[in-house]
Design a protein around this motif. Sequence first.
Motif, PDB file in Angstrom:
ATOM      1  N   GLN A   2       0.830  -1.194   0.000  1.00  0.00           N
ATOM      2  CA  GLN A   2       0.000   0.000   0.000  1.00  0.00           C
ATOM      3  C   GLN A   2       0.867   1.248   0.000  1.00  0.00           C
ATOM      4  OE1 GLN A   2      -2.784   0.154   3.192  1.00  0.00           O
ATOM      5  NE2 GLN A   2      -3.837   1.975   2.460  1.00  0.00           N
ATOM      6  N   THR A   4       1.985   5.262   0.418  1.00  0.00           N
ATOM      7  CA  THR A   4       1.829   6.264   1.466  1.00  0.00           C
ATOM      8  C   THR A   4       1.417   7.581   0.830  1.00  0.00           C
ATOM      9  OG1 THR A   4       3.587   5.198   2.739  1.00  0.00           O
ATOM     10  CG2 THR A   4       2.985   7.440   3.371  1.00  0.00           C
ATOM     11  N   ASN A  17      -0.017  10.277   5.510  1.00  0.00           N
ATOM     12  CA  ASN A  17      -1.310   9.633   5.772  1.00  0.00           C
ATOM     13  C   ASN A  17      -2.140  10.443   6.768  1.00  0.00           C
ATOM     14  OD1 ASN A  17      -0.787   7.507   4.021  1.00  0.00           O
ATOM     15  ND2 ASN A  17       0.139   6.245   5.611  1.00  0.00           N
TER      16      ASN A  17
END
Length: 350
Positions: A2, A4, A17
Amino acid sequence: MQSTAVTHRPDGTVLVNGHPFFPFGFYHVSWAWQGTPERRAQDLERLAQAGFNLMITEPVNDRDSANFTALLDQAQQAGMFVIPYGLSAENQQRVLQHPALLGFKVADDVNVNYTPEQAAERSAQFKALNPAKLTYLSLAVGQHRPETPYFAAADLIGNQSYPIGNDDIGVTYRMMRSAVQSAQAQGNVPIANLQSAFWGVAKPTPGEIRNMTYQSLLAGVKGVVYYAYRAPEVDLNAEPFVWKSLQSLSKEVSLLAPLLLDGELISLDTAPQGPLTAYLRGQTPGGEWQGYVVAINTSRKDTQTLDLELPEAPTLWQPIGGPESATLRQDGSSVHGQLAPLQVAVVRVR
């Protein structure tokens, strides 16, 4: 894996984030001194263990460039971010979604090599690769920098201050304060590029590095990147005394970082030609109220007397950073003391 999301607030605070983040790290010219990817990996681990969170680096060779994802994997495991420079377009595509990628470096000494329009165009090209990453550029050192038009050309604007051996060390505060004002006008992030290497005729001492760092923090920068951990001018692996002091400084900055990002920085009035002083206060991420008194003597020759009033009378008075912070005395909301040449005193209060 995933990605950032890295953005920044209009006040210049980097958000990772959605959470405030204070970039604090080093340039690493990885090919210098016959450098290798393995050596850089060792240096990255050493930086992470000392509490630093950012490396601005470039590949050693074409093979290293093609395998750059391995460095980002290591950085992610160590809790660090990387801003690369010099990757080919093909290799940029390979890394642009990586969680440890903070963004891309657009240019170095940008006000020497590019016009503001050219710098903005280069930044836009990198930004188009992944809008969820930041772009970074660095302004060449100079008494009349920063140059405001460049502060619209990227997300992160590094402003260099390398005064050791050339200028009065107090120029750092003036340059960084100007950089902060220019960045605020554009809604971008002011980063202090500070000297940790031989430049001109001298290399900085631990006391000079600490002095420049706190000058920059009191000026309101939202991140610090030193030049350099490894470069043609320096290898901090061979500077144990300097490195030990930087490790201690990293611990201090980590304490202050939450308030530097979300607290209130109040400049305190002192006598003309006196020390730089400020009161930093706010809530920690855990919701605890905390404050710091910081006083800096930028004179190399003269002891300076401190006599100031805080906005409130603290109930806790706890010097941090070693014996030199214990020279200040508190009496209610009043603070008194003397600062030796280049001394920095930092006191935690509640």
